[in-house]
Design a protein around this motif. Structure first.
Motif, PDB file in Angstrom:
ATOM      1  N   TYR A 448     -10.365  68.648  -0.380  1.00  0.00           N
ATOM      2  CA  TYR A 448     -11.770  67.692  -0.197  1.00  0.00           C
ATOM      3  C   TYR A 448     -11.745  65.987  -0.386  1.00  0.00           C
ATOM      4  O   TYR A 448     -10.990  65.191  -1.020  1.00  0.00           O
ATOM      5  CB  TYR A 448     -12.297  68.527  -1.702  1.00  0.00           C
ATOM      6  CG  TYR A 448     -13.375  67.272  -1.961  1.00  0.00           C
ATOM      7  CD1 TYR A 448     -14.593  67.823  -0.952  1.00  0.00           C
ATOM      8  CD2 TYR A 448     -13.462  66.358  -2.711  1.00  0.00           C
ATOM      9  CE1 TYR A 448     -15.445  67.797  -1.661  1.00  0.00           C
ATOM     10  CE2 TYR A 448     -14.776  66.149  -2.753  1.00  0.00           C
ATOM     11  CZ  TYR A 448     -15.884  66.004  -1.872  1.00  0.00           C
ATOM     12  OH  TYR A 448     -17.466  65.275  -2.229  1.00  0.00           O
ATOM     13  N   PRO A 450     -14.445  63.246   0.861  1.00  0.00           N
ATOM     14  CA  PRO A 450     -15.661  63.041   0.684  1.00  0.00           C
ATOM     15  C   PRO A 450     -16.251  62.281   1.684  1.00  0.00           C
ATOM     16  O   PRO A 450     -15.206  61.891   2.395  1.00  0.00           O
ATOM     17  CB  PRO A 450     -15.816  62.093  -0.889  1.00  0.00           C
ATOM     18  CG  PRO A 450     -14.509  61.883  -1.242  1.00  0.00           C
ATOM     19  CD  PRO A 450     -13.105  62.716  -0.607  1.00  0.00           C
ATOM     20  N   THR A 451     -17.223  61.643   2.407  1.00  0.00           N
ATOM     21  CA  THR A 451     -17.805  61.297   3.880  1.00  0.00           C
ATOM     22  C   THR A 451     -17.023  60.204   2.948  1.00  0.00           C
ATOM     23  O   THR A 451     -17.435  59.663   2.297  1.00  0.00           O
ATOM     24  CB  THR A 451     -18.862  61.461   3.465  1.00  0.00           C
ATOM     25  OG1 THR A 451     -19.791  60.501   4.593  1.00  0.00           O
ATOM     26  CG2 THR A 451     -19.934  61.250   2.674  1.00  0.00           C
ATOM     27  N   VAL A 457     -21.218  61.405  -1.454  1.00  0.00           N
ATOM     28  CA  VAL A 457     -20.840  61.923  -1.060  1.00  0.00           C
ATOM     29  C   VAL A 457     -21.774  63.610  -0.648  1.00  0.00           C
ATOM     30  O   VAL A 457     -22.981  62.904  -0.668  1.00  0.00           O
ATOM     31  CB  VAL A 457     -20.297  62.534  -2.428  1.00  0.00           C
ATOM     32  CG1 VAL A 457     -18.791  62.095  -2.343  1.00  0.00           C
ATOM     33  CG2 VAL A 457     -20.926  62.157  -3.772  1.00  0.00           C
ATOM     34  N   HIS A 482     -26.511  63.813   1.154  1.00  0.00           N
ATOM     35  CA  HIS A 482     -25.853  63.427   0.593  1.00  0.00           C
ATOM     36  C   HIS A 482     -26.808  63.100  -0.781  1.00  0.00           C
ATOM     37  O   HIS A 482     -27.158  63.365  -1.298  1.00  0.00           O
ATOM     38  CB  HIS A 482     -25.237  62.592   1.660  1.00  0.00           C
ATOM     39  CG  HIS A 482     -24.473  62.919   2.741  1.00  0.00           C
ATOM     40  ND1 HIS A 482     -25.845  63.597   4.252  1.00  0.00           N
ATOM     41  CD2 HIS A 482     -23.463  63.113   3.621  1.00  0.00           C
ATOM     42  CE1 HIS A 482     -24.075  64.166   5.128  1.00  0.00           C
ATOM     43  NE2 HIS A 482     -23.427  63.568   4.222  1.00  0.00           N
ATOM     44  N   ASP A 664     -19.120  65.368   4.457  1.00  0.00           N
ATOM     45  CA  ASP A 664     -17.404  66.047   3.874  1.00  0.00           C
ATOM     46  C   ASP A 664     -17.092  66.625   4.452  1.00  0.00           C
ATOM     47  O   ASP A 664     -17.307  67.757   5.038  1.00  0.00           O
ATOM     48  CB  ASP A 664     -17.925  66.671   2.081  1.00  0.00           C
ATOM     49  CG  ASP A 664     -18.676  65.590   1.333  1.00  0.00           C
ATOM     50  OD1 ASP A 664     -18.520  64.250   1.991  1.00  0.00           O
ATOM     51  OD2 ASP A 664     -19.090  66.249   0.034  1.00  0.00           O
TER      52      ASP A 664
END
Length: 802
Positions: A448, A450-451, A457, A482, A664
């Motif tokens: 995973y 996150p952006t 996120v 987001h 993400d």
């Protein structure tokens, strides 16, 4: 050039008449014939005033003024031309009277005379003024004339006539200017606003910047006489423009992102070499630990060197190592400062020290400013120059302080954003399951990411949910939007999925319930928005999401999968070939009105299921099909290389999304393992009470073969009770299955859709105690609907030695 050399009333240029004392014309020049439009024969013997427009005004016009030579203005007869200016000079004096008997009258059109006089006055004043430098050079680029009083500031000698630029300017500067002036001489095209650096031999220093313009000089016959150069000292204007440009560039790079390291690195790249030879930025350690920085009034501050640009040969070893920790005592002084080996203040500089000061960074001239914002000290900027560049001035200090002020706000915003993002990411990760799991039927590993965007996120999530009868559910989803709102929505959906999964619903039925829930989220949000007072609206965003729900049965080795607008899972066979499950995704959650279609596929032991979000396949691919093909190839290559499951995910993600993330990225990999045939058995009985004894016997025999005699009594009782209830209340046929996996599972299936309910029986009742006893004797029990009815299951822990 002497005044009057090209005077229209000069004898060499004007029309001339020789007249006697009575005003009679005795002789004339050809120029006079042209001016008066008459031949010499026509003019001879005529009186001068006969040529006037009003001869009666002859005394006012021609009467002698003070002195022997006088000038005047006359309006000629229209046939003799227009208004003229004239000059009268005596020629021959009488022998006895001494009075002049003949006069020379010079004339020229008034407009021509006025033009010459204006030009003469202009040239005189041009060479006298001191705002614009003026130099006249000949064809060999030797100085002929200049307003030299403008130049002594740069060490130019007083006598310049006949000198070349290289005689008093540095060779490089003189060569550049000479080249441009020769172009003007050769082409005749004027030079306008060329910036030239001017440094003299006497005092090179930093010199001055001159805006140079030039035009070619030509004589009456068109031959080239030289070039005239005009120059204006624009040093301060250019410095101001450069400072403004530097401030603009610094502001631009400060607004590019919200990372303190990248911001300061880009800033030092702007400062060097435009402002300094070396630039160093130190940022408070609290910025990187998500803590509050120390207040300004504290003396001791812990900083981290985040960016260094340029090189200083005099710097101490390790003094320019990015990432080094720096302890600073401000001494309570937070104003900008200038250091120079020329121990003097410059402009608004607050202090001056020797070059030995550590803030001079090993160079001759240094300058520093503090990063302060909202009452906290966030760091400092230091810049330095070598001897070959001029010392910093007060204007430079004001510039670096302005840059530091803007940088401080950006760094503080980056700190606050990083702290909030860290909290959001921490919350997001805490809501997700462990990155890897290992059970007898499935082994999972996940990634995973996150952006990286300022919006925070996203709402990606995944889950691995144990189901009854050794089955497992794999889930992956993506919430629209987001930030914390998306994270909160994700948490609600993940909780709902786990709750629905506990009911053992089919994937399509579970997504239908989930779709209704998301639609209710949107209705609740609209109601909350409408109930708020005007002017206090909150943007909830779109309550939409995609979701993929998959169940795996290790006994049948089959997967049942349904999608709500989510990309299909990839299935890797044990030989490494990868293909996507051919399913028809339904609409995203929250749309409603359309069904979800389940698809069943068989998965061999050792096969790998890959579930992911769109951030993995959309990155860098305009076409979604290209992204899916790239993912399939990357997954196949990693599997073929024999990588462990925990290494495959990071390797695939790193290859597909190498840059900053705009969304993400989630990847869930699962290696499935089926229950061996010898570890499960299934019997089917008709709806006859007599078969209950047979069912008990078969259970005891199977447990004996599995060496699970310790569980024989409980399992026999459970099987007898469940089979009896199925025959009594549901009819036949009745299925009985035993599964030996992580626990001993006993299942009884029938065709009834009635869900069993456990209750406490009264003392006088003969029945109603079966499920209560089962709940007391087993570890877990429950029931689930199937396509043909329902199944009641129980679980018992295996003996420790198994």
């Amino acid at each position: 050039m002497t005044p009057g050399s090209d005077d229209p009333l000069d004898a060499g240029h004007s029309a001339a008449l020789v007249v006697d004392a009575e005003g009679m014309i005795l002789r004339c020049t050809p120029a006079a014939e042209n001016l008066l439009r008459r031949s010499a024969a026509e003019l001879h013997g005529r009186r001068v005033w006969d040529l006037l427009a009003e001869p009666a005004n002859r005394r006012n016009v021609l009467e002698q003024r003070d002195g022997r030579v006088w000038e005047g203005r006359a309006e000629l007869d229209p046939d003799c031309g227009g208004e003229v200016e004239f000059r009268v000079l005596p020629l021959v004096a009488g022998e006895r009277t001494g009075m002049s008997r003949e006069f020379l009258v010079l004339g020229a059109p008034r407009a021509l005379v006025a033009q010459w006089r204006q030009g003469h006055a202009f040239m005189r004043e041009l060479f006298l003024q001191d705002r614009i430098g003026l130099a006249v050079l000949d064809n060999e680029l030797r100085l002929v004339r200049t307003n030299t009083h403008l130049l002594p500031y740069s060490g130019v000698p007083g006598e310049l006539y006949g000198a070349r630029l290289g005689d008093f300017l540095r060779e490089a500067d003189a060569r550049v200017i000479d080249a441009r002036l020769r172009e003007v001489l050769a082409t005749g095209a004027p030079l306008v606003g060329f910036d030239a650096e001017v440094r003299t031999l006497v005092e090179p220093g930093s010199g001055r910047t001159m805006a140079l313009s030039a035009f070619r000089l030509q004589g009456a016959e068109g031959h080239v006489m030289g070039v005239t150069a005009l120059f204006v000292d624009v040093t301060e204007q250019r410095l101001s423009r450069r400072r403004l440009d530097l401030l603009h560039r610094a502001t631009a790079v400060l607004s590019t992102n919200l990372s303190a390291e990248e911001i300061t690195r880009d800033l030092t790249g702007v400062l060097v070499p435009a402002l300094a030879d070396v630039a160093v930025v130190d940022v408070a350690e609290a910025v990187f630990t998500y803590e509050e920085p120390a207040p300004e009034n504290h003396h001791d501050h812990a900083l981290r060197r985040t960016a260094v640009a340029g090189h200083s040969p005099g710097a101490s070893p390790g003094g320019f190592t990015a990432g080094a920790r720096v302890a600073v005592d401000t001494g309570g002084v937070l104003s900008g400062r200038i250091w120079s080996n020329r121990a003097s203040n410059h402009g608004s500089a607050r202090a001056s020290e020797g070059v030995g000061s550590p803030d001079a960074l090993g160079l001759a001239h240094g300058m520093s400013a503090w990063l302060r914002a909202r009452g906290s000290l966030l760091g400092r900027i230091r810049v330095a120059r070598g001897d070959e560049r001029p010392p910093f001035t007060g204007e430079d200090l004001a510039l670096i302080e302005e840059i530091a002020s803007r940088a401080a706000l950006v760094v503080d915003n980056a700190r606050r954003y990083a702290r909030e993002r860290n909290a959001a990411v921490g919350l997001q990760r805490s809501l997700l399951p462990s990155s890897s799991t290992d059970t007898p039927t499935v082994r999972t590993a996940s990634v995973y990411l996150p952006t990286d965007t300022a919006t925070g996120v996203s709402g990606d999530w995944f889950d691995v949910i144990p189901l009854s009868s050794a089955r497992v559910a794999l889930v992956v989803g993506d919430v629209v939007g987001h930030g914390l709102q998306a994270t909160a929505t994700m948490a609600r959906l993940r909780t709902a999925v786990r709750t629905l999964a506990d009911l053992d619903l089919e994937p399509d039925e579970l997504l239908t319930h989930l779709d209704d829930l998301v639609s209710q989220f949107a209705i609740d949000a609209d109601g909350a928005q409408a109930s708020r007072p005007p002017g206090t609206e909150i943007a909830f965003g779109s309550f939409g999401a995609t979701c993929l729900y998959l169940t795996y049965d290790p006994v049948t080795r089959r997967c049942l999968v349904a999608s709500a607008g989510h990309p299909p899972p990839a299935l890797a066979a044990p030989d490494g070939t990868v293909a996507y499950v051919d399913l028809s995704p339904g609409p995203p959650l929250g749309v409603g009105g359309l069904p979800f279609e389940p698809v069943e596929v068989e998965v061999a032991d050792g096969g790998v299921l890959a579930l992911y979000t769109d951030g993995l396949i959309e990155r860098g691919h305009a076409d979604l099909d290209e992204g899916m093909a790239a993912f399939r190839q990357a997954l196949s290559a990693s599997l073929a290389a024999g990588r462990p499951l925990e290494a495959i995910g990071p390797e695939v993600v790193a290859g597909l999304v190498p840059g900053p993330l705009s969304d993400d990225v989630t990847l869930l990999l699962a290696t499935v393992r089926g229950v061996p045939p010898e570890d499960h058995v299934l019997w089917t009985f008709p709806a006859d009470p007599s078969v209950v004894a047979e069912a008990r016997a078969r259970v005891l025999a199977q447990l004996s073969r599995w060496d699970l005699d310790e569980l024989a009594f409980t399992t026999e009782l459970v099987a007898s009770e469940l089979v009896t209830n199925a025959i009594r209340y549901a009819g036949g046929p009745v299925g009985l299955r035993l599964i030996r996996a992580a626990s001993l599972i006993c299942e009884v299936s029938d065709g009834s859709g009635t869900q069993p309910r456990m209750r406490r029986a009264h003392a006088t009742e003969e029945g109603g105690r079966g499920l209560f006893l089962i709940a007391q004797l087993t570890d877990r029990w429950g029931s689930r609907y199937t396509r043909s009815g329902k199944t009641i299951w129980t679980e018992q822990a295996l003996p420790p030695h198994r």
